[in-house]
Design an enzyme around this catalytic site. Sequence first.
Site, mmCIF file in Angstrom:
data_model
loop_
_atom_site.group_PDB
_atom_site.id
_atom_site.type_symbol
_atom_site.label_atom_id
_atom_site.label_comp_id
_atom_site.label_asym_id
_atom_site.label_seq_id
_atom_site.Cartn_x
_atom_site.Cartn_y
_atom_site.Cartn_z
ATOM 1 N N ARG A 157 0.812 -1.242 0.000
ATOM 2 C CA ARG A 157 0.000 0.000 0.000
ATOM 3 C C ARG A 157 0.835 1.276 0.000
ATOM 4 O O ARG A 157 0.351 2.353 0.312
ATOM 5 C CB ARG A 157 -0.975 0.037 1.180
ATOM 6 C CG ARG A 157 -2.006 -1.039 1.110
ATOM 7 C CD ARG A 157 -3.351 -0.551 1.629
ATOM 8 N NE ARG A 157 -4.346 -1.544 1.333
ATOM 9 C CZ ARG A 157 -4.498 -2.670 2.026
ATOM 10 N NH1 ARG A 157 -3.741 -2.914 3.080
ATOM 11 N NH2 ARG A 157 -5.410 -3.532 1.676
ATOM 12 N N LYS A 194 3.534 11.755 -11.280
ATOM 13 C CA LYS A 194 2.702 10.916 -12.154
ATOM 14 C C LYS A 194 3.477 9.629 -12.377
ATOM 15 O O LYS A 194 4.620 9.658 -12.846
ATOM 16 C CB LYS A 194 2.485 11.601 -13.498
ATOM 17 C CG LYS A 194 1.292 12.497 -13.528
ATOM 18 C CD LYS A 194 0.673 12.434 -14.920
ATOM 19 C CE LYS A 194 0.455 13.746 -15.548
ATOM 20 N NZ LYS A 194 0.061 13.629 -16.950
ATOM 21 N N GLU A 232 10.409 18.013 -24.386
ATOM 22 C CA GLU A 232 9.478 18.234 -23.254
ATOM 23 C C GLU A 232 9.675 19.638 -22.668
ATOM 24 O O GLU A 232 8.736 20.237 -22.135
ATOM 25 C CB GLU A 232 9.685 17.178 -22.162
ATOM 26 C CG GLU A 232 9.406 15.748 -22.602
ATOM 27 C CD GLU A 232 7.935 15.334 -22.507
ATOM 28 O OE1 GLU A 232 7.043 16.199 -22.444
ATOM 29 O OE2 GLU A 232 7.686 14.109 -22.522
ATOM 30 N N LYS A 277 7.887 23.371 -13.645
ATOM 31 C CA LYS A 277 7.000 22.225 -13.390
ATOM 32 C C LYS A 277 6.542 22.203 -11.934
ATOM 33 O O LYS A 277 5.389 21.888 -11.642
ATOM 34 C CB LYS A 277 7.694 20.905 -13.766
ATOM 35 C CG LYS A 277 6.742 19.725 -13.568
ATOM 36 C CD LYS A 277 6.967 18.551 -14.443
ATOM 37 C CE LYS A 277 5.877 17.515 -14.205
ATOM 38 N NZ LYS A 277 6.181 16.217 -14.774
ATOM 39 N N GLU A 327 -4.028 17.119 -11.713
ATOM 40 C CA GLU A 327 -4.364 17.406 -13.110
ATOM 41 C C GLU A 327 -5.844 17.688 -13.353
ATOM 42 O O GLU A 327 -6.497 17.049 -14.181
ATOM 43 C CB GLU A 327 -3.887 16.236 -13.988
ATOM 44 C CG GLU A 327 -3.687 16.661 -15.429
ATOM 45 C CD GLU A 327 -3.002 15.602 -16.268
ATOM 46 O OE1 GLU A 327 -1.830 15.325 -16.005
ATOM 47 O OE2 GLU A 327 -3.637 15.067 -17.172
ATOM 48 N N ARG A 362 -2.433 21.678 -14.919
ATOM 49 C CA ARG A 362 -1.435 20.650 -15.229
ATOM 50 C C ARG A 362 -1.724 19.937 -16.543
ATOM 51 O O ARG A 362 -0.827 19.372 -17.162
ATOM 52 C CB ARG A 362 -1.342 19.648 -14.071
ATOM 53 C CG ARG A 362 -0.181 18.685 -14.232
ATOM 54 C CD ARG A 362 0.059 17.831 -12.999
ATOM 55 N NE ARG A 362 1.211 16.957 -13.230
ATOM 56 C CZ ARG A 362 1.720 16.148 -12.324
ATOM 57 N NH1 ARG A 362 1.200 16.093 -11.127
ATOM 58 N NH2 ARG A 362 2.753 15.384 -12.624
ATOM 59 N N ASN A 410 0.244 18.250 -21.103
ATOM 60 C CA ASN A 410 -0.028 17.191 -22.079
ATOM 61 C C ASN A 410 -0.048 17.702 -23.513
ATOM 62 O O ASN A 410 -0.396 16.966 -24.438
ATOM 63 C CB ASN A 410 -1.363 16.522 -21.767
ATOM 64 C CG ASN A 410 -1.310 15.765 -20.473
ATOM 65 O OD1 ASN A 410 -0.431 14.942 -20.276
ATOM 66 N ND2 ASN A 410 -2.223 16.053 -19.561
ATOM 67 N N HIS A 453 0.822 15.608 -26.500
ATOM 68 C CA HIS A 453 0.781 14.196 -26.087
ATOM 69 C C HIS A 453 -0.440 13.443 -26.595
ATOM 70 O O HIS A 453 -0.379 12.239 -26.795
ATOM 71 C CB HIS A 453 0.855 14.096 -24.563
ATOM 72 C CG HIS A 453 2.227 14.352 -24.027
ATOM 73 N ND1 HIS A 453 2.881 15.543 -24.207
ATOM 74 C CD2 HIS A 453 3.091 13.563 -23.345
ATOM 75 C CE1 HIS A 453 4.071 15.482 -23.640
ATOM 76 N NE2 HIS A 453 4.229 14.288 -23.114
ATOM 77 N N HIS A 475 0.799 10.061 -28.121
ATOM 78 C CA HIS A 475 0.491 8.735 -27.578
ATOM 79 C C HIS A 475 -0.085 7.822 -28.657
ATOM 80 O O HIS A 475 0.197 6.622 -28.696
ATOM 81 C CB HIS A 475 -0.474 8.853 -26.393
ATOM 82 C CG HIS A 475 0.188 9.420 -25.172
ATOM 83 N ND1 HIS A 475 -0.505 9.777 -24.046
ATOM 84 C CD2 HIS A 475 1.484 9.694 -24.907
ATOM 85 C CE1 HIS A 475 0.346 10.242 -23.132
ATOM 86 N NE2 HIS A 475 1.550 10.204 -23.646
ATOM 87 N N HIS A 530 9.990 8.857 -26.999
ATOM 88 C CA HIS A 530 8.802 9.584 -26.529
ATOM 89 C C HIS A 530 8.888 11.077 -26.880
ATOM 90 O O HIS A 530 7.942 11.649 -27.431
ATOM 91 C CB HIS A 530 8.638 9.385 -25.015
ATOM 92 C CG HIS A 530 7.552 10.223 -24.432
ATOM 93 N ND1 HIS A 530 6.229 9.994 -24.702
ATOM 94 C CD2 HIS A 530 7.598 11.324 -23.633
ATOM 95 C CE1 HIS A 530 5.500 10.913 -24.081
ATOM 96 N NE2 HIS A 530 6.307 11.732 -23.424
#
Length: 351
Positions: free
Chosen positions: A109, A131, A173, A218, A228, A232, A236, A239, A243, A256
């Site tokens: 956990r 993330k 990025e 950031k 997000e 935030r 993306n 992206h 993706h 990437h």
Amino acid sequence: MQIQVNLKDNPYKVFVDEPYFLELNTKVALLSNPKILGLHLNSLLKRIKCEELFIISVKDGEEYKNLASIEEILNQMFNSKLDRKSLLISFGGGVISDMGGFAASIYQRGIDFINIPTTLLACVDAAVGGKTGVNNHFGKNLIGSFYQPKAVYCQSEFLRTLNERELKAGLAEFIKMAIMFDENLLDFIENIDETTFLNANCKDEIFTQIISKSVALKARVVENDEKEAGLRMLLNYGHTFAHIIENQTKYKIYLHGEAVAIGMNMANSLALNLGLIDEKECKRVENILKKFKLPTTYKIKNLNEFYEAFFLDKKTHHQKINFILPHKLGQGIIKNDISKDMILKSLGQFQ
Ligand SMILES: NC(=O)c1ccc[n+]([C@@H]2O[C@H](COP(=O)([O-])OP(=O)(O)OC[C@H]3O[C@@H](n4cnc5c(N)ncnc54)[C@H](O)[C@@H]3O)[C@@H](O)[C@H]2O)c1
Ligand SMILES: [Zn+2]
């Protein structure tokens, strides 16, 4: 330099090119891959003292960023009898930090973890902000959690062994953040001399600057919107397209950051068609990407298939696709009311 990430429940520091020595009174699992361990393990071990250290080495590559690898990591953590006080250190690029953070978030956990990024991309982006996650055949990063590291240590010296392609992919990025949040950063990037960026003697200094500027930005974004819900989401940018491209090419053709570069160009073409940005702004971004030899185009084979893939995106709600677009350079905007015709028209420019 030290940059504080001021999250109410999980504040932590990002150290950029600061000397450090980790004295840890716990068992430590060090997650990495054979390539990184071969290059930099010895140098890292000089900086760590702990009760016991277990190295977990996973296969190298985005195609192994999946649940099978997570299971393997967890099994090794159980075999090493890590307890809830143990610490996981992710030592690698974004693939390792995304998987390490996710494994740490679910092992018994949740145990603490630290990121020691070894790619430019991970230093400027992936290692900071919490993330974590993996890909599955439905798409990229669809399984995961928000789970913050306890600290992040970025060292430019580890980046010296990256090849040109990887360095430039990392820069993509950073370019993304500049376009979404700060035009001054775009000026800074435009003024980076490509040969200085790649020159072994100058690299460290320019990396320190790039990483600290990027992490500072950031950190502010994540502090404002950890989970997000709004701001935030702008990270993306590019992206939504990237993706799909990565998934369609089975993570084998593009790094990437390269896919993100193409994605930004696709997003810009949509923004241009919508009148958000003008030709000049569109060209300015394309020129920056080209200057660092990042790809800007991808041949879409089947327009409808590409369009349908948007509906698997995490940002799609109630059948409305959220597109992250530049409103002007240095300022992003989220649009969810773009007509199918307009989207297909923009995608059609990449056929
Ligand atoms: N969590 C986030 O906020 C976030 C943000 C951006 C990207 N990401 C994720 O990051 C991943 C991409 O990260 P990446 O570009 O670092 O890829 P990566 O982790 O696959 O690393 C790229 C390659 O460089 C090698 N490598 C790593 N360090 C090296 C070094 N110092 N010298 C030589 N080779 C080295 C790796 O073994 C790998 O082959 C994607 O999965 C993406 O989804 C996550
Ligand atoms: Zn990314």
